[in-house]
Design a protein around this motif. Structure first.
Motif, PDB file in Angstrom:
ATOM      1  N   ASP A 263       0.858  -1.006  -0.014  1.00 40.74           N
ATOM      2  CA  ASP A 263      -0.173   0.221   0.060  1.00 40.74           C
ATOM      3  C   ASP A 263       0.893   1.210  -0.075  1.00 40.74           C
ATOM      4  OD1 ASP A 263       1.150  -0.172   2.490  1.00 40.74           O
ATOM      5  OD2 ASP A 263      -0.697  -0.054   3.655  1.00 40.74           O
ATOM      6  N   PHE A 264       2.228   1.215  -0.251  1.00 42.49           N
ATOM      7  CA  PHE A 264       3.121   2.159  -0.375  1.00 42.49           C
ATOM      8  C   PHE A 264       3.307   3.059   1.012  1.00 42.49           C
ATOM      9  CE2 PHE A 264       1.044   1.634  -4.236  1.00 42.49           C
ATOM     10  CZ  PHE A 264       2.058   1.175  -5.278  1.00 42.49           C
ATOM     11  N   SER A 265       2.668   2.569   2.310  1.00 43.33           N
ATOM     12  CA  SER A 265       2.947   3.227   3.588  1.00 43.33           C
ATOM     13  C   SER A 265       4.157   3.206   4.054  1.00 43.33           C
ATOM     14  CB  SER A 265       1.911   2.689   4.395  1.00 43.33           C
ATOM     15  OG  SER A 265       2.275   1.361   4.494  1.00 43.33           O
ATOM     16  N   ASP A 266       5.134   2.415   3.826  1.00 46.49           N
ATOM     17  CA  ASP A 266       6.600   2.479   4.371  1.00 46.49           C
ATOM     18  C   ASP A 266       7.436   3.431   3.732  1.00 46.49           C
ATOM     19  OD1 ASP A 266       8.667   2.138   5.666  1.00 46.49           O
ATOM     20  OD2 ASP A 266       8.971  -0.106   5.198  1.00 46.49           O
ATOM     21  N   ALA A 267       7.513   4.589   4.563  1.00 49.21           N
ATOM     22  CA  ALA A 267       8.386   5.671   3.950  1.00 49.21           C
ATOM     23  C   ALA A 267       9.866   5.527   4.343  1.00 49.21           C
ATOM     24  CB  ALA A 267       7.708   7.166   4.104  1.00 49.21           C
ATOM     25  N   LYS A 268      10.151   4.944   5.356  1.00 46.69           N
ATOM     26  CA  LYS A 268      11.333   4.738   6.266  1.00 46.69           C
ATOM     27  C   LYS A 268      12.225   3.552   5.527  1.00 46.69           C
ATOM     28  CE  LYS A 268       9.506   6.330  10.317  1.00 46.69           C
ATOM     29  NZ  LYS A 268       9.354   5.862  11.737  1.00 46.69           N
ATOM     30  N   ALA A 269      11.896   2.425   5.233  1.00 47.70           N
ATOM     31  CA  ALA A 269      13.128   1.540   4.663  1.00 47.70           C
ATOM     32  C   ALA A 269      13.415   1.913   3.284  1.00 47.70           C
ATOM     33  CB  ALA A 269      11.951   0.184   4.724  1.00 47.70           C
ATOM     34  N   PRO A 270      14.600   1.701   3.126  1.00 47.68           N
ATOM     35  CA  PRO A 270      15.204   2.385   1.984  1.00 47.68           C
ATOM     36  C   PRO A 270      14.708   1.198   0.496  1.00 47.68           C
ATOM     37  CG  PRO A 270      16.993   1.253   3.183  1.00 47.68           C
ATOM     38  CD  PRO A 270      15.735   1.026   3.822  1.00 47.68           C
ATOM     39  N   PRO A 271      15.279   1.983  -0.588  1.00 48.59           N
ATOM     40  CA  PRO A 271      15.211   0.801  -1.928  1.00 48.59           C
ATOM     41  C   PRO A 271      16.702   0.060  -1.656  1.00 48.59           C
ATOM     42  CG  PRO A 271      14.928   3.049  -2.386  1.00 48.59           C
ATOM     43  CD  PRO A 271      15.340   3.122  -0.753  1.00 48.59           C
ATOM     44  N   PRO A 272      16.601  -1.168  -2.413  1.00 49.83           N
ATOM     45  CA  PRO A 272      15.911  -1.514  -3.357  1.00 49.83           C
ATOM     46  C   PRO A 272      14.718  -2.381  -3.325  1.00 49.83           C
ATOM     47  CG  PRO A 272      17.885  -2.766  -3.361  1.00 49.83           C
ATOM     48  CD  PRO A 272      17.914  -1.738  -2.299  1.00 49.83           C
ATOM     49  N   PHE A 273      14.741  -2.650  -2.012  1.00 53.36           N
ATOM     50  CA  PHE A 273      13.488  -3.773  -1.753  1.00 53.36           C
ATOM     51  C   PHE A 273      12.309  -3.103  -1.065  1.00 53.36           C
ATOM     52  CE2 PHE A 273      17.491  -6.140  -1.561  1.00 53.36           C
ATOM     53  CZ  PHE A 273      17.235  -7.214  -2.593  1.00 53.36           C
ATOM     54  N   ASN A 274      12.319  -1.857  -1.142  1.00 56.37           N
ATOM     55  CA  ASN A 274      11.223  -0.914  -0.746  1.00 56.37           C
ATOM     56  C   ASN A 274      10.915  -0.015  -2.059  1.00 56.37           C
ATOM     57  OD1 ASN A 274       8.868   0.281   0.436  1.00 56.37           O
ATOM     58  ND2 ASN A 274      10.233   1.752   1.608  1.00 56.37           N
ATOM     59  N   TRP A 275      10.005   0.503  -2.210  1.00 55.75           N
ATOM     60  CA  TRP A 275       9.435   1.322  -3.381  1.00 55.75           C
ATOM     61  C   TRP A 275      10.546   2.436  -3.525  1.00 55.75           C
ATOM     62  CZ3 TRP A 275       6.560  -0.496  -6.890  1.00 55.75           C
ATOM     63  CH2 TRP A 275       5.398  -1.508  -6.446  1.00 55.75           C
TER      64      TRP A 275
END
Length: 406
Positions: A263-275
């Protein structure tokens, strides 16, 4: 206490290779000490105030030491002894005696090491003495002692550390050499950062990168900069599972499913395994306060607006996206899943609204058995015949195994 690292061929060939690399780097880096000391006058440095006793002799010694690295230092030992007779606490005469010997024998001798250690005892900030001792230790295979000195330079001269690490990492091409380097670095936390940074700047075999990732202490990998660097290097060599495992351990949000933060809610975890979201000439993808992802594609420069790296096992999957078109037709904004290494497309479809309000886009795809250990899911703008800006809101994107996938 760690035992001294000494060379006994052929068992210690990996360590010898690292020592040779360090020795070569330090031979060049001596120029740094020379350029730093050449600006010193006879009334500055570690023995300020003593020059008034014997300014001529000590000044001559310091002038010659400032040339170390740019020319061969040849000092009359009697000059050093005369200086010590008038200045019994001086450190530079000891350095000068060792430098004179090492001009003829670059590796130095046990006597030279003793002279340099005495010089450092008297003046712990003597860069020339430390560089020469560091060079001697590297040349004789005493990596532990060499890294002890290098750790001091991480504070006194970061540039020297970078030069030495550049040479050392250039010679690390087997897992065994990784082990040797990490064992030598282990007592000095400050050296891990420069070491990992220089390792990442070079293309290394997958087994070397994997050993580095596995061998780094957990506390070191907890450093966000080091962790990000290691993950990036693992991805570059196709070690996706190991990279994701390290990324996951540093992710405060907890365990992830097949896709992280659907749902794109995680704004803390970094890429590349987050958006990874783009705001550039292609368009903009930003998290919406009400939830989901707000996407604007300018339809000028095709490219990814949001993407995430996946580690799906071989098998069949289904990707489902809930979205709403706010402006434009959205046939120029696509959902795409592709193999990261080969860039082979596994599935691609446009966000085309079939009715007002929220729509659903679903695509089926198969991850092949080979050449696709990592995949990339993307929301991307594409070229279209009828150019026009598109705006849409993507509520969420889910991945489910359709049979045979995990």
């Amino acid at each position: 206490m760690r035992k001294g690292l000494t060379i006994s061929l052929p068992k210690d060939l990996p360590r010898l290779g690292l020592a040779i690399g360090m020795f070569a780097a330090i031979s060049i880096a001596v120029l740094i000490a020379g350029s730093a000391r050449v600006t010193q006058t006879p009334t500055t440095g570690g023995n300020a105030g003593l020059e008034a006793i014997a300014p001529g002799a000590l000044g001559r010694i310091r002038f010659e030491l400032a040339q170390v690295g740019s020319k061969q230092v040849e000092l009359d030992p009697a000059l050093a002894h005369r200086t010590l007779s008038g200045l019994p606490l001086a450190s530079d005469p000891f350095t000068a005696l060792a430098a004179t010997d090492m001009a003829r024998n670059p590796k130095g001798s046990a006597r030279d090491a003793a002279l340099l250690k005495e010089a450092i005892r008297r003046d712990p900030r003597s860069r020339t003495a430390r560089i020469l001792l560091l060079r001697h230790m590297a040349a004789t295979g005493d990596l532990e002692g060499a890294f002890d000195q290098l750790a001091v330079f991480s504070r006194l001269s970061p540039g020297l550390v970078a030069r030495v690490m550049e040479a050392i990492t250039g010679r690390i091409d087997t897992p065994e050499k990784v082990d040797e380097a990490l064992a030598a670095i282990d007592p000095h936390r400050s050296l891990y950062g420069p070491f990992v940074e220089r390792m990442a700047s070079k293309r290394k075999p997958p087994e070397v990168v994997r050993r580095l990732a596995e061998g780094l202490p957990t506390g070191i990998k907890a450093d966000s900069d080091i962790r990000t660097t290691i993950i990036k290097q693992l991805v570059q060599v196709g070690e996706y599972a190991t990279a994701r495992n390290i990324w996951q351990k540093g992710n405060a949000a907890g365990a992830s499913g097949l896709i992280h933060s659907p749902d794109f809610s995680d704004a803390k975890a970094p890429p590349p395994f987050n958006w990874e979201l783009a705001v550039n000439s292609t368009g903009a993808a930003e998290r919406d306060r009400s939830g989901g992802l707000s996407v604007v594609y300018y339809d000028r420069n095709p490219g990814a607006l949001a993407e995430q790296l996946l580690t799906l096992t071989p098998g069949a999957y289904r990707a489902v996206a809930d979205f709403e078109v706010l402006a434009g037709t959205a046939d120029n904004v696509h959902l795409k899943i592709a193999c990261n290494d080969s860039a082979a497309t596994l599935a691609e479809a446009a966000f085309v609204a079939r009715k007002p309000g929220v729509n659903r886009l679903a695509v089926n795809f198969i991850v092949p058995l080979s050449s696709c250990a990592g995949q990339r899911i993307s929301i991307l703008g594409t070229a279209s015949e009828e150019r026009g800006e598109t705006q849409l809101q993507i509520r969420r994107i889910d991945l489910v195994a359709a049979g045979g996938g995990q």
